[in-house]
Design a protein around this motif. Structure first.
Motif, PDB file in Angstrom:
ATOM      1  N   SER A  38       0.866  -1.391  -0.052  1.00 35.08           N
ATOM      2  CA  SER A  38       0.044   0.060  -0.098  1.00 35.08           C
ATOM      3  C   SER A  38       0.996   1.232  -0.052  1.00 35.08           C
ATOM      4  N   HIS A  39       2.209   1.223   0.569  1.00 37.11           N
ATOM      5  CA  HIS A  39       2.609   2.470   0.383  1.00 37.11           C
ATOM      6  C   HIS A  39       4.146   2.406  -0.745  1.00 37.11           C
ATOM      7  N   ARG A  40       4.346   1.263  -1.263  1.00 36.97           N
ATOM      8  CA  ARG A  40       5.129   0.759  -1.573  1.00 36.97           C
ATOM      9  C   ARG A  40       4.609   1.405  -3.834  1.00 36.97           C
TER      10      ARG A  40
ATOM     11  N   SER B 176      -1.080  12.844   9.544  1.00 36.78           N
ATOM     12  CA  SER B 176      -1.521  11.694   9.922  1.00 36.78           C
ATOM     13  C   SER B 176      -1.310  10.921  11.307  1.00 36.78           C
TER      14      SER B 176
ATOM     15  N   SER C 225       3.283  11.835  -0.022  1.00 35.57           N
ATOM     16  CA  SER C 225       2.724  12.747   0.552  1.00 35.57           C
ATOM     17  C   SER C 225       1.906  13.702   1.057  1.00 35.57           C
TER      18      SER C 225
ATOM     19  N   SER D 152      -1.931   4.202  -5.237  1.00 30.26           N
ATOM     20  CA  SER D 152      -2.690   3.809  -5.199  1.00 30.26           C
ATOM     21  C   SER D 152      -3.264   3.293  -6.088  1.00 30.26           C
TER      22      SER D 152
ATOM     23  N   THR E 131       8.752   5.307  -2.941  1.00 31.09           N
ATOM     24  CA  THR E 131       7.237   4.355  -1.954  1.00 31.09           C
ATOM     25  C   THR E 131       6.243   5.645  -2.315  1.00 31.09           C
ATOM     26  N   SER E 132       4.577   5.525  -2.148  1.00 23.45           N
ATOM     27  CA  SER E 132       4.007   6.970  -1.779  1.00 23.45           C
ATOM     28  C   SER E 132       3.908   7.998  -0.954  1.00 23.45           C
ATOM     29  N   TYR E 133       5.003   7.641  -0.207  1.00 26.91           N
ATOM     30  CA  TYR E 133       5.201   8.793   1.031  1.00 26.91           C
ATOM     31  C   TYR E 133       6.053   9.617   0.332  1.00 26.91           C
TER      32      TYR E 133
ATOM     33  N   TRP F 212       8.609   2.122   6.727  1.00 24.47           N
ATOM     34  CA  TRP F 212       7.084   1.885   7.606  1.00 24.47           C
ATOM     35  C   TRP F 212       6.275   0.624   7.329  1.00 24.47           C
TER      36      TRP F 212
ATOM     37  N   ARG G 124      12.736   6.764   0.039  1.00 22.27           N
ATOM     38  CA  ARG G 124      11.373   7.435  -0.293  1.00 22.27           C
ATOM     39  C   ARG G 124      10.619   7.627  -1.628  1.00 22.27           C
TER      40      ARG G 124
END
Length: 190
Positions: A32-34, A175, A89, A37, A84-86, A104, A81
């Motif tokens: 989900s964060h890799r 968050s 973000s 979405s 990733t989705s970060y 994460w 980072r």
């Protein structure tokens, strides 16, 4: 228990820690964060495992695994980072422009908890990021104080565990998870 932490390159071992009991189940697989979405929502059942199997064959492993002998007992997701989705973000801020790595997710298999596995995973993720040239590593744990957190929602880690590993508070975030704030913690690797 003697723990050894290694890059997650053996798919069957990754599956043993974060995969579903039923191969057709659609579970997180720590994707989900890799992945973006849109991609995350299109991967169903066995497609998710197949995607992770590809990641295990990539030049940079998708994380690290802790082993007790030959038995995989824990997982930590760690990657640049930017991958990733970060990276995009709106709720987890960028502290600066350093090409940091993100840590994460920390998961310990039932029956192996409260034995130092999460601490070994954090140390192993730090070592892996350092070996790959990361200038710093970030984590986004819960700032839970003394509040208890259900193990299913503790995957992001707890502030005190990262403090024990030498991480320091770097920023607040927008968050929350289980009603608790998440923070950015960072460890300089230079």
């Amino acid at each position: 228990m003697t723990l050894d932490v290694r890059p997650a390159t053996v798919f069957d071992d990754v599956r043993a820690v974060i995969g579903p009991k039923s191969p057709d189940a659609t579970v997180c697989w720590c994707l989900s964060h890799r992945v973006p979405s849109k991609v995350d929502h299109t991967l169903k059942g066995q497609e998710r495992g197949a995607y992770v199997a590809e990641l295990c064959r990539a030049e940079v492993a998708p994380g690290v695994l802790a082993y007790d002998g030959d038995v995989p007992v824990g997982w930590a997701a760690v990657a640049p980072r930017a991958q990733t989705s970060y990276a995009r973000s709106r709720v987890i801020p960028h502290v600066d422009d350093l090409p940091v790595w993100s840590l994460w997710c920390v998961r310990v298999r039932p029956g192996h908890r409260k034995k130092g596995v999460s601490h070994a995973l954090i140390e192993g993720a730090v070592a892996y990021a350092r070996e790959r040239g990361a200038p710093a590593i970030e984590a986004y744990p819960l700032d839970n104080g003394e509040a208890r957190v259900d193990t299913t929602m503790a995957y992001v880690g707890m502030r005190r565990n990262f403090e024990r590993a030498g991480f320091t508070f770097a920023a607040g975030t927008k968050s929350k998870l289980v009603g608790l704030p998440r923070i950015v913690m960072r460890l300089d690797l230079r």
